[in-house]
Write a protein that holds these residues in place. Structure first.
Motif, PDB file in Angstrom:
ATOM      1  N   UNK A   1     -16.114 -62.200  44.907  1.00 42.25           N
ATOM      2  CA  UNK A   1     -16.592 -60.380  44.898  1.00 42.25           C
ATOM      3  C   UNK A   1     -15.356 -59.728  45.775  1.00 42.25           C
ATOM      4  N   UNK A   2     -14.800 -60.216  46.718  1.00 39.38           N
ATOM      5  CA  UNK A   2     -13.754 -59.255  47.616  1.00 39.38           C
ATOM      6  C   UNK A   2     -12.762 -59.252  46.687  1.00 39.38           C
ATOM      7  N   UNK A   3     -12.088 -60.112  45.743  1.00 38.54           N
ATOM      8  CA  UNK A   3     -11.106 -59.915  44.805  1.00 38.54           C
ATOM      9  C   UNK A   3     -11.490 -58.818  44.038  1.00 38.54           C
ATOM     10  N   UNK A   4     -12.639 -58.578  43.660  1.00 35.92           N
ATOM     11  CA  UNK A   4     -13.201 -57.650  42.592  1.00 35.92           C
ATOM     12  C   UNK A   4     -13.407 -56.183  43.438  1.00 35.92           C
ATOM     13  N   UNK A   5     -13.230 -56.358  44.842  1.00 40.63           N
ATOM     14  CA  UNK A   5     -13.169 -55.122  45.541  1.00 40.63           C
ATOM     15  C   UNK A   5     -14.506 -54.580  45.855  1.00 40.63           C
ATOM     16  N   UNK A   6     -15.605 -55.684  45.814  1.00 42.72           N
ATOM     17  CA  UNK A   6     -17.077 -55.556  46.276  1.00 42.72           C
ATOM     18  C   UNK A   6     -17.402 -56.325  47.539  1.00 42.72           C
ATOM     19  N   UNK A   7     -17.700 -55.791  48.649  1.00 43.28           N
ATOM     20  CA  UNK A   7     -18.261 -56.115  49.957  1.00 43.28           C
ATOM     21  C   UNK A   7     -19.281 -56.855  49.818  1.00 43.28           C
ATOM     22  N   UNK A   8     -19.576 -58.072  50.341  1.00 42.44           N
ATOM     23  CA  UNK A   8     -20.583 -58.940  50.419  1.00 42.44           C
ATOM     24  C   UNK A   8     -20.805 -59.404  51.852  1.00 42.44           C
ATOM     25  N   UNK A   9     -21.915 -58.827  52.340  1.00 43.69           N
ATOM     26  CA  UNK A   9     -22.416 -59.262  53.721  1.00 43.69           C
ATOM     27  C   UNK A   9     -23.182 -60.552  53.770  1.00 43.69           C
ATOM     28  N   UNK A  10     -22.856 -61.700  54.322  1.00 42.34           N
ATOM     29  CA  UNK A  10     -23.586 -62.937  54.180  1.00 42.34           C
ATOM     30  C   UNK A  10     -24.172 -63.322  55.736  1.00 42.34           C
ATOM     31  N   UNK A  11     -25.534 -63.436  55.415  1.00 44.65           N
ATOM     32  CA  UNK A  11     -26.254 -64.066  56.714  1.00 44.65           C
ATOM     33  C   UNK A  11     -27.160 -65.221  56.313  1.00 44.65           C
ATOM     34  N   UNK A  12     -27.519 -65.843  57.441  1.00 43.11           N
ATOM     35  CA  UNK A  12     -28.503 -67.043  57.361  1.00 43.11           C
ATOM     36  C   UNK A  12     -29.574 -66.138  57.327  1.00 43.11           C
ATOM     37  N   UNK A  13     -30.721 -67.052  56.960  1.00 45.70           N
ATOM     38  CA  UNK A  13     -32.234 -66.214  57.049  1.00 45.70           C
ATOM     39  C   UNK A  13     -32.504 -66.325  58.526  1.00 45.70           C
ATOM     40  N   UNK A  14     -32.010 -67.178  59.298  1.00 44.41           N
ATOM     41  CA  UNK A  14     -32.234 -67.138  60.772  1.00 44.41           C
ATOM     42  C   UNK A  14     -32.012 -65.928  61.337  1.00 44.41           C
ATOM     43  N   UNK A  15     -30.848 -65.223  60.876  1.00 45.14           N
ATOM     44  CA  UNK A  15     -30.226 -64.258  61.598  1.00 45.14           C
ATOM     45  C   UNK A  15     -30.286 -62.928  61.000  1.00 45.14           C
ATOM     46  N   UNK A  16     -31.231 -62.925  59.814  1.00 42.78           N
ATOM     47  CA  UNK A  16     -31.307 -61.857  58.958  1.00 42.78           C
ATOM     48  C   UNK A  16     -32.867 -61.345  59.362  1.00 42.78           C
ATOM     49  N   UNK A  17     -33.046 -60.162  59.611  1.00 47.18           N
ATOM     50  CA  UNK A  17     -34.558 -59.257  59.800  1.00 47.18           C
ATOM     51  C   UNK A  17     -34.927 -59.229  58.388  1.00 47.18           C
ATOM     52  N   UNK A  18     -35.937 -59.810  57.806  1.00 46.16           N
ATOM     53  CA  UNK A  18     -36.614 -59.536  56.588  1.00 46.16           C
ATOM     54  C   UNK A  18     -37.090 -58.181  56.099  1.00 46.16           C
ATOM     55  N   UNK A  19     -37.528 -57.437  57.379  1.00 45.36           N
ATOM     56  CA  UNK A  19     -37.929 -56.189  57.307  1.00 45.36           C
ATOM     57  C   UNK A  19     -36.897 -55.263  57.541  1.00 45.36           C
ATOM     58  N   UNK A  20     -35.793 -55.527  57.780  1.00 45.52           N
ATOM     59  CA  UNK A  20     -34.831 -54.392  58.079  1.00 45.52           C
ATOM     60  C   UNK A  20     -33.369 -54.973  57.555  1.00 45.52           C
TER      61      UNK A  20
END
Length: 164
Positions: free
Chosen positions: A25-44
């Protein structure tokens, strides 16, 4: 344009797939933020044009931490999402040597249907799904997995109105 990709990688296969997706996606000019479920807040979760969720399968279901995360996800109704899972490759029957039928696989491999059910119940809108097969318990990924991720990325980008 940006995408938030949340995975529940247990042995690193899902993280590898997420990295490939981010790079494509970066090669297409699109930013992707990657996170593991343990580091992500599902409500925010951070604002994004698309959310991609990924989980490995265990006993035909998404792993528990992924199911719990998806149950707690809070996003506005109509938010687009996609699924890109890592699932066990089918093994041939020990007696006959034949692979299970598609109907049999659908009956026992329910990773994506369960994830879809959890997210659709929240009013989210699925725009695509795919799976990458894992040939052993801890890997490796199937031959040609990179091509499948590339094709998935192309399909996501092609969804009308999604990433305009």
């Amino acid at each position: 344009m940006n995408i938030t990709y949340v995975h529940a990688s247990k042995y690193g296969n899902g993280a590898t797939v997420a990295k490939r997706f981010r790079d494509v996606m970066a090669a297409k000019g699109i930013t992707v933020d990657v996170a593991h479920v343990r580091q992500a807040d599902p409500q925010h979760l951070p604002p994004a044009d698309l959310y991609v969720f990924s989980s490995p399968g265990r006993m035909g279901k998404p792993i528990g931490v992924a199911r719990r995360f998806l149950r707690r996800v809070t996003l506005p109704a109509g938010t687009p999402y996609a699924l890109l899972t890592t699932e066990a490759a089918p093994k041939p029957d020990k007696k006959s040597g034949q692979l299970p039928s598609a109907e049999s696989l659908d009956r026992w491999q329910r990773v994506r249907p369960i994830m879809t059910e959890l997210l659709d119940a929240k009013g989210l809108h699925k725009v695509g799904e795919d799976r990458i097969l894992v040939t052993g318990l801890r890997g490796p990924l199937e031959d040609g997995w990179e091509t499948k991720v590339d094709a998935f990325a192309d399909r996501v980008v092609a969804v009308p109105g999604l990433l305009d």
